[in-house]
Design a protein around this motif. Structure first.
Motif, PDB file in Angstrom:
ATOM      1  N   PHE A 192      15.126   9.520  12.102  1.00 49.63           N
ATOM      2  CA  PHE A 192      14.224  10.407  12.342  1.00 49.63           C
ATOM      3  C   PHE A 192      13.402  10.738  11.103  1.00 49.63           C
ATOM      4  N   PHE A 193      12.016  10.780  11.306  1.00 48.93           N
ATOM      5  CA  PHE A 193      11.176  11.020  10.333  1.00 48.93           C
ATOM      6  C   PHE A 193      10.643  12.485  10.509  1.00 48.93           C
ATOM      7  N   VAL A 194      10.023  13.109   9.313  1.00 53.23           N
ATOM      8  CA  VAL A 194       9.111  14.337   9.315  1.00 53.23           C
ATOM      9  C   VAL A 194       8.099  14.000   8.106  1.00 53.23           C
ATOM     10  N   LYS A 195       7.318  15.140   8.052  1.00 51.17           N
ATOM     11  CA  LYS A 195       6.453  15.121   7.098  1.00 51.17           C
ATOM     12  C   LYS A 195       7.063  16.288   6.183  1.00 51.17           C
ATOM     13  N   GLU A 196       6.855  15.979   5.157  1.00 50.43           N
ATOM     14  CA  GLU A 196       7.274  17.139   3.714  1.00 50.43           C
ATOM     15  C   GLU A 196       6.264  16.671   2.426  1.00 50.43           C
ATOM     16  N   ASN A 197       5.606  17.726   2.079  1.00 45.85           N
ATOM     17  CA  ASN A 197       4.721  17.660   0.898  1.00 45.85           C
ATOM     18  C   ASN A 197       3.621  16.695   1.465  1.00 45.85           C
ATOM     19  N   ASN A 198       3.212  16.886   2.769  1.00 46.91           N
ATOM     20  CA  ASN A 198       1.911  16.129   3.438  1.00 46.91           C
ATOM     21  C   ASN A 198       2.137  14.411   3.115  1.00 46.91           C
ATOM     22  N   HIS A 199       3.429  14.102   3.208  1.00 52.43           N
ATOM     23  CA  HIS A 199       3.495  12.717   3.639  1.00 52.43           C
ATOM     24  C   HIS A 199       4.682  12.442   4.407  1.00 52.43           C
ATOM     25  N   TRP A 200       5.057  11.364   5.324  1.00 53.24           N
ATOM     26  CA  TRP A 200       6.039  11.153   5.788  1.00 53.24           C
ATOM     27  C   TRP A 200       7.242  10.689   5.191  1.00 53.24           C
ATOM     28  N   LYS A 229       0.898  -1.225  -0.014  1.00 53.30           N
ATOM     29  CA  LYS A 229       0.094   0.053   0.020  1.00 53.30           C
ATOM     30  C   LYS A 229       0.799   1.179  -0.001  1.00 53.30           C
ATOM     31  N   ALA A 230       1.909   1.197   0.888  1.00 53.06           N
ATOM     32  CA  ALA A 230       2.826   2.365   0.847  1.00 53.06           C
ATOM     33  C   ALA A 230       3.744   2.408  -0.425  1.00 53.06           C
ATOM     34  N   HIS A 231       4.065   1.460  -1.016  1.00 51.53           N
ATOM     35  CA  HIS A 231       4.686   1.563  -2.191  1.00 51.53           C
ATOM     36  C   HIS A 231       3.886   2.005  -3.220  1.00 51.53           C
ATOM     37  N   GLN A 232       2.803   1.786  -3.289  1.00 50.27           N
ATOM     38  CA  GLN A 232       1.869   2.283  -4.387  1.00 50.27           C
ATOM     39  C   GLN A 232       1.545   3.762  -4.147  1.00 50.27           C
ATOM     40  N   ASN A 233       1.269   4.247  -2.924  1.00 50.11           N
ATOM     41  CA  ASN A 233       0.709   5.305  -2.637  1.00 50.11           C
ATOM     42  C   ASN A 233       1.600   5.905  -1.218  1.00 50.11           C
ATOM     43  N   ILE A 234       2.442   6.596  -1.416  1.00 52.99           N
ATOM     44  CA  ILE A 234       3.016   7.125   0.155  1.00 52.99           C
ATOM     45  C   ILE A 234       2.265   7.846   0.592  1.00 52.99           C
ATOM     46  N   HIS A 235       1.319   8.679   0.079  1.00 50.55           N
ATOM     47  CA  HIS A 235       0.100   9.101   1.003  1.00 50.55           C
ATOM     48  C   HIS A 235      -0.594   8.676   1.878  1.00 50.55           C
ATOM     49  N   SER A 236      -0.478   7.258   1.651  1.00 51.76           N
ATOM     50  CA  SER A 236      -1.288   6.314   2.620  1.00 51.76           C
ATOM     51  C   SER A 236      -0.670   6.024   3.835  1.00 51.76           C
ATOM     52  N   VAL A 237       0.545   6.273   3.712  1.00 49.80           N
ATOM     53  CA  VAL A 237       1.430   6.151   5.152  1.00 49.80           C
ATOM     54  C   VAL A 237       0.937   7.264   6.115  1.00 49.80           C
ATOM     55  N   THR A 238       0.575   6.648   7.358  1.00 50.03           N
ATOM     56  CA  THR A 238       0.167   7.386   8.417  1.00 50.03           C
ATOM     57  C   THR A 238       0.944   7.462   9.708  1.00 50.03           C
ATOM     58  N   THR A 239       1.997   6.686   9.646  1.00 50.18           N
ATOM     59  CA  THR A 239       2.893   7.098  10.884  1.00 50.18           C
ATOM     60  C   THR A 239       4.454   6.787  10.192  1.00 50.18           C
ATOM     61  N   ALA A 240       5.242   7.366  11.307  1.00 51.35           N
ATOM     62  CA  ALA A 240       6.670   7.216  11.024  1.00 51.35           C
ATOM     63  C   ALA A 240       7.061   5.858  10.983  1.00 51.35           C
ATOM     64  N   GLU A 241       6.437   5.027  11.899  1.00 46.45           N
ATOM     65  CA  GLU A 241       6.839   3.622  11.785  1.00 46.45           C
ATOM     66  C   GLU A 241       6.543   2.992  10.593  1.00 46.45           C
ATOM     67  N   ILE A 242       5.214   3.002  10.024  1.00 49.86           N
ATOM     68  CA  ILE A 242       4.980   2.398   8.980  1.00 49.86           C
ATOM     69  C   ILE A 242       5.843   2.867   7.899  1.00 49.86           C
ATOM     70  N   LEU A 243       6.285   4.077   7.880  1.00 51.38           N
ATOM     71  CA  LEU A 243       6.954   4.483   6.550  1.00 51.38           C
ATOM     72  C   LEU A 243       8.446   3.917   6.772  1.00 51.38           C
ATOM     73  N   MET A 244       9.005   3.799   8.049  1.00 51.04           N
ATOM     74  CA  MET A 244      10.313   2.888   8.126  1.00 51.04           C
ATOM     75  C   MET A 244      10.133   1.533   8.033  1.00 51.04           C
ATOM     76  N   ARG A 245       9.130   0.892   8.106  1.00 55.71           N
ATOM     77  CA  ARG A 245       9.044  -0.595   7.711  1.00 55.71           C
ATOM     78  C   ARG A 245       8.721  -0.486   6.100  1.00 55.71           C
ATOM     79  N   SER A 246       8.206   0.185   5.674  1.00 53.72           N
ATOM     80  CA  SER A 246       7.871   0.296   4.179  1.00 53.72           C
ATOM     81  C   SER A 246       9.155   0.523   3.708  1.00 53.72           C
ATOM     82  N   LYS A 283      11.530   8.577  -3.054  1.00 50.90           N
ATOM     83  CA  LYS A 283      10.404   9.341  -2.791  1.00 50.90           C
ATOM     84  C   LYS A 283      10.131   9.438  -1.402  1.00 50.90           C
ATOM     85  N   SER A 284      10.505   8.455  -0.307  1.00 46.86           N
ATOM     86  CA  SER A 284      10.418   8.284   0.994  1.00 46.86           C
ATOM     87  C   SER A 284      11.481   9.143   1.529  1.00 46.86           C
TER      88      SER A 284
END
Length: 121
Positions: free
Chosen positions: A107-115, A17-34, A49-50
């Protein structure tokens, strides 16, 4: 296929899901796992992209990362600690027959409305 970030989940129900749509990622941990799964799958476009624009690898580094990630055998991911913006983890991989580990507090932040991944602390 089981998800590289957590083999008890199917990839289709997890990091795909994250790989197809980075905007679907809702937390830093989900982003790190993806991102871990993207390393395992050599999905360099997603890794770029991430990654925060200020710390994103260059095109030359991107090629080096792709070559390296394909040359190792990824073993497992262990998340040790998770806060809103930081994730401490260990990523195990085999390289030249030896087991190695990346132990990082990211360390993760939001940029362009995604993690995005900013840097290691």
């Amino acid at each position: 296929m089981n998800c590289p970030c957590n083999p008890s989940n199917l990839y289709d129900d997890c990091c795909k899901k994250a790989h197809q749509n980075i905007h679907s990622v809702t937390t830093a941990e989900i982003l790190m796992r993806s991102r871990y799964s993207a390393f395992v799958l050599a999905n360099i476009d997603y890794l770029q992209k991430s990654h925060h624009s200020a710390t994103r690898p260059s095109k030359y580094e991107k090629k080096e990362i792709l070559s390296w990630t394909k040359s190792v055998e990824w073993v497992k991911l262990n998340v040790l600690n998770s806060t809103k913006n930081t994730i401490e983890f260990k990523a195990y991989f085999k390289e030249n027959g030896s087991l190695n580990v990346i132990h990082e507090n990211s360390f993760f932040v939001k940029e362009n409305n995604h993690w995005v991944y900013k840097n290691a602390l």
